[in-house]
Design a protein around this motif. Structure first.
Motif, PDB file in Angstrom:
ATOM      1  N   LEU A  99       0.831  -1.209   0.000  1.00 27.20           N
ATOM      2  CA  LEU A  99       0.000   0.000   0.000  1.00 27.20           C
ATOM      3  C   LEU A  99       0.863   1.255   0.000  1.00 27.20           C
ATOM      4  CD1 LEU A  99      -2.973  -0.733   2.442  1.00 27.20           C
ATOM      5  CD2 LEU A  99      -3.131  -0.196   0.011  1.00 27.20           C
ATOM      6  N   ILE A 100       1.859   1.286   0.877  1.00 31.60           N
ATOM      7  CA  ILE A 100       2.695   2.480   1.017  1.00 31.60           C
ATOM      8  C   ILE A 100       3.425   2.793  -0.285  1.00 31.60           C
ATOM      9  CG2 ILE A 100       4.815   3.321   2.118  1.00 31.60           C
ATOM     10  CD1 ILE A 100       3.842   1.968   4.680  1.00 31.60           C
ATOM     11  N   THR A 101       3.967   1.773  -0.933  1.00 32.26           N
ATOM     12  CA  THR A 101       4.719   2.005  -2.165  1.00 32.26           C
ATOM     13  C   THR A 101       3.812   2.334  -3.341  1.00 32.26           C
ATOM     14  OG1 THR A 101       4.751  -0.410  -2.494  1.00 32.26           O
ATOM     15  CG2 THR A 101       6.709   0.607  -1.526  1.00 32.26           C
ATOM     16  N   SER A 102       2.494   2.355  -3.123  1.00 28.50           N
ATOM     17  CA  SER A 102       1.555   2.783  -4.164  1.00 28.50           C
ATOM     18  C   SER A 102       1.108   4.230  -3.977  1.00 28.50           C
ATOM     19  CB  SER A 102       0.313   1.870  -4.167  1.00 28.50           C
ATOM     20  OG  SER A 102       0.663   0.527  -4.414  1.00 28.50           O
ATOM     21  N   LEU A 103       1.510   4.853  -2.862  1.00 25.48           N
ATOM     22  CA  LEU A 103       1.086   6.224  -2.597  1.00 25.48           C
ATOM     23  C   LEU A 103       1.747   7.222  -3.543  1.00 25.48           C
ATOM     24  CD1 LEU A 103       1.036   6.266   1.315  1.00 25.48           C
ATOM     25  CD2 LEU A 103      -0.930   6.392  -0.225  1.00 25.48           C
ATOM     26  N   ASN A 117      16.591  -1.200  -1.611  1.00 28.26           N
ATOM     27  CA  ASN A 117      15.653  -1.599  -0.559  1.00 28.26           C
ATOM     28  C   ASN A 117      15.679  -3.104  -0.311  1.00 28.26           C
ATOM     29  OD1 ASN A 117      14.486   0.519   0.753  1.00 28.26           O
ATOM     30  ND2 ASN A 117      12.502   0.354  -0.232  1.00 28.26           N
ATOM     31  N   LEU A 118      15.954  -3.876  -1.362  1.00 26.59           N
ATOM     32  CA  LEU A 118      16.057  -5.325  -1.191  1.00 26.59           C
ATOM     33  C   LEU A 118      17.211  -5.665  -0.251  1.00 26.59           C
ATOM     34  CD1 LEU A 118      15.199  -8.217  -1.961  1.00 26.59           C
ATOM     35  CD2 LEU A 118      16.757  -8.061  -3.915  1.00 26.59           C
ATOM     36  N   PHE A 119      18.355  -5.009  -0.425  1.00 28.04           N
ATOM     37  CA  PHE A 119      19.497  -5.226   0.459  1.00 28.04           C
ATOM     38  C   PHE A 119      19.174  -4.759   1.881  1.00 28.04           C
ATOM     39  CE2 PHE A 119      21.461  -5.097  -3.729  1.00 28.04           C
ATOM     40  CZ  PHE A 119      22.350  -6.150  -3.665  1.00 28.04           C
ATOM     41  N   ILE A 120      18.426  -3.661   1.985  1.00 25.52           N
ATOM     42  CA  ILE A 120      18.090  -3.122   3.308  1.00 25.52           C
ATOM     43  C   ILE A 120      17.239  -4.111   4.090  1.00 25.52           C
ATOM     44  CG2 ILE A 120      16.733  -1.334   4.475  1.00 25.52           C
ATOM     45  CD1 ILE A 120      17.708   0.590   2.278  1.00 25.52           C
ATOM     46  N   THR A 121      16.239  -4.701   3.449  1.00 24.67           N
ATOM     47  CA  THR A 121      15.380  -5.662   4.146  1.00 24.67           C
ATOM     48  C   THR A 121      16.174  -6.886   4.591  1.00 24.67           C
ATOM     49  OG1 THR A 121      14.740  -6.593   1.982  1.00 24.67           O
ATOM     50  CG2 THR A 121      13.277  -4.948   2.946  1.00 24.67           C
ATOM     51  N   ILE A 122      17.085  -7.364   3.745  1.00 23.05           N
ATOM     52  CA  ILE A 122      17.919  -8.515   4.120  1.00 23.05           C
ATOM     53  C   ILE A 122      18.850  -8.146   5.269  1.00 23.05           C
ATOM     54  CG2 ILE A 122      19.679 -10.137   3.313  1.00 23.05           C
ATOM     55  CD1 ILE A 122      18.472  -9.877   0.518  1.00 23.05           C
ATOM     56  N   THR A 286      12.463   5.055   2.908  1.00 22.42           N
ATOM     57  CA  THR A 286      11.697   5.194   4.154  1.00 22.42           C
ATOM     58  C   THR A 286      10.539   4.208   4.232  1.00 22.42           C
ATOM     59  OG1 THR A 286      10.217   6.873   3.216  1.00 22.42           O
ATOM     60  CG2 THR A 286      12.255   7.649   4.240  1.00 22.42           C
ATOM     61  N   ALA A 287      10.230   3.535   3.134  1.00 21.38           N
ATOM     62  CA  ALA A 287       9.028   2.694   3.087  1.00 21.38           C
ATOM     63  C   ALA A 287       9.123   1.474   3.997  1.00 21.38           C
ATOM     64  CB  ALA A 287       8.749   2.252   1.647  1.00 21.38           C
TER      65      ALA A 287
END
Length: 329
Positions: A99-103, A117-122, A286-287
């Motif tokens: 939802l947030i990334t659709s704002l 962001n993929l690296f950040i989540t890992i 920031t998402a």
């Protein structure tokens, strides 16, 4: 929909995929050619050139962007559930991230910041696992390596390295050797790239690192931006209130994990000021923490109408924005 995602059911993986395809439908209806910026690393620029030279580069970029968003949503969901950051296991963090990334339209499109962001989540999944662990030298080196790759793709995300250092200081007793291991890991991608350039007689020290400057982002003001900001801020404040109310019931590790996430959110707000551009792509960092706080706004309220109001209000706003502006078209 919220009731479905409150359940920890394997079927929700499929439901989340269908929900993501519906909420991200403009990605496929209005595919856009991906463009690299001056903030993007050489690796990402080469990746973009390969996509654009393919038969249908715009559609391929949209497909890759959706895959990244969906995978990141699942990793964030795993992060929250694995480390017991909420009182029950749900799929609300994954739903909140989509939802947030659709704002903002730029947050759904393929960009170097989205790949980072993929690296950040890992990194967060690995960082939280270090609490009260003895032999962690290899994991800390890997954290630095992941941060180095993230900055190699999107250089301003190097601020993530500072978040890791502060996170280690919060989660563990400070050890100087771990700090140097982290720096060695972050420097490894640059070392091999410099060695490659040197062996091919292309190494120019002055051009090796991109120019870094601070500048206020040139934000295009609109009513849609005001709406997106409100739908980011209001659930975040509600979720933050309920997190604060639950802190006394949480384990010490969980409290520290929340502190690290909040700290990273504050640092991520500084990324758009580094080599600023007019695009909103850089704000997507920031998402990740926003999604975790938003999940609490859907989970904890006793009055069921509040999460429903937030969810359907956001969905209506997203649909209106997607088909009511020229950003997607």
């Amino acid at each position: 929909m919220i009731a479905l995602f409150k359940q920890k059911s394997p079927a929700n993986i499929v439901i989340l995929l269908i929900f993501g395809l519906l909420i991200k439908l403009p990605l496929f209806l209005y595919p856009k050619q991906v463009v690299a910026t001056e903030n993007d690393g050489q690796l990402y620029q080469g990746f973009v050139s390969i996509i654009n030279t393919s038969g249908n580069g715009a559609l391929l970029a949209s497909v890759l962007a959706f895959v990244l968003l969906y995978v990141q949503a699942l990793i964030i969901n795993y992060l929250v559930n694995e480390y017991r950051m909420t009182t029950r296991q749900t799929y609300l963090p994954a739903m909140a991230y989509l939802l947030i990334t659709s704002l903002l339209p730029e947050w759904s499109m393929l960009s170097a910041a989205l790949v980072s962001n993929l690296f950040i989540t890992i990194i967060f999944t690995q960082l939280f696992s270090l609490y009260n662990q003895a032999a962690v030298n290899g994991r800390i080196f890997n954290l630095g390596l992941l941060a180095g790759f993230a900055s190699f793709i999107f250089f301003p995300s190097l601020v993530l390295l500072l978040a890791i250092v502060l996170g280690l200081m919060i989660l563990r007793a400070f050890r100087l050797n771990e700090f140097f291991l982290l720096l060695m890991g972050a420097a490894t991608p640059y070392y091999f790239y410099a060695a490659y350039l040197f062996l091919t007689d292309n190494f120019v020290p002055a051009d090796f690192f991109p120019e870094v400057y601070l500048q206020v982002p040139n934000v295009k003001r609109s009513l849609w931006l005001v709406g997106s900001t409100l739908f980011l801020a209001i659930p975040f404040l509600i979720g933050g209130y309920f997190v604060q109310a639950q802190l006394r019931k949480m384990l010490i590790q969980v409290r520290k994990n929340w502190s690290v996430l909040l700290l990273f959110l504050l640092l991520a707000f500084g990324v758009p000021f580094i080599n600023s551009t007019e695009s909103f792509h850089t704000w997507v960092l920031t998402a990740v923490p926003f999604a975790v706080f938003h999940a609490c706004a859907y989970l904890y309220p006793q009055r069921k109408w509040l999460p429903l109001l937030l969810f359907f209000g956001m969905v209506v706003f997203i649909i209106s924005q997607q088909f009511g502006t020229t950003a997607w078209q």
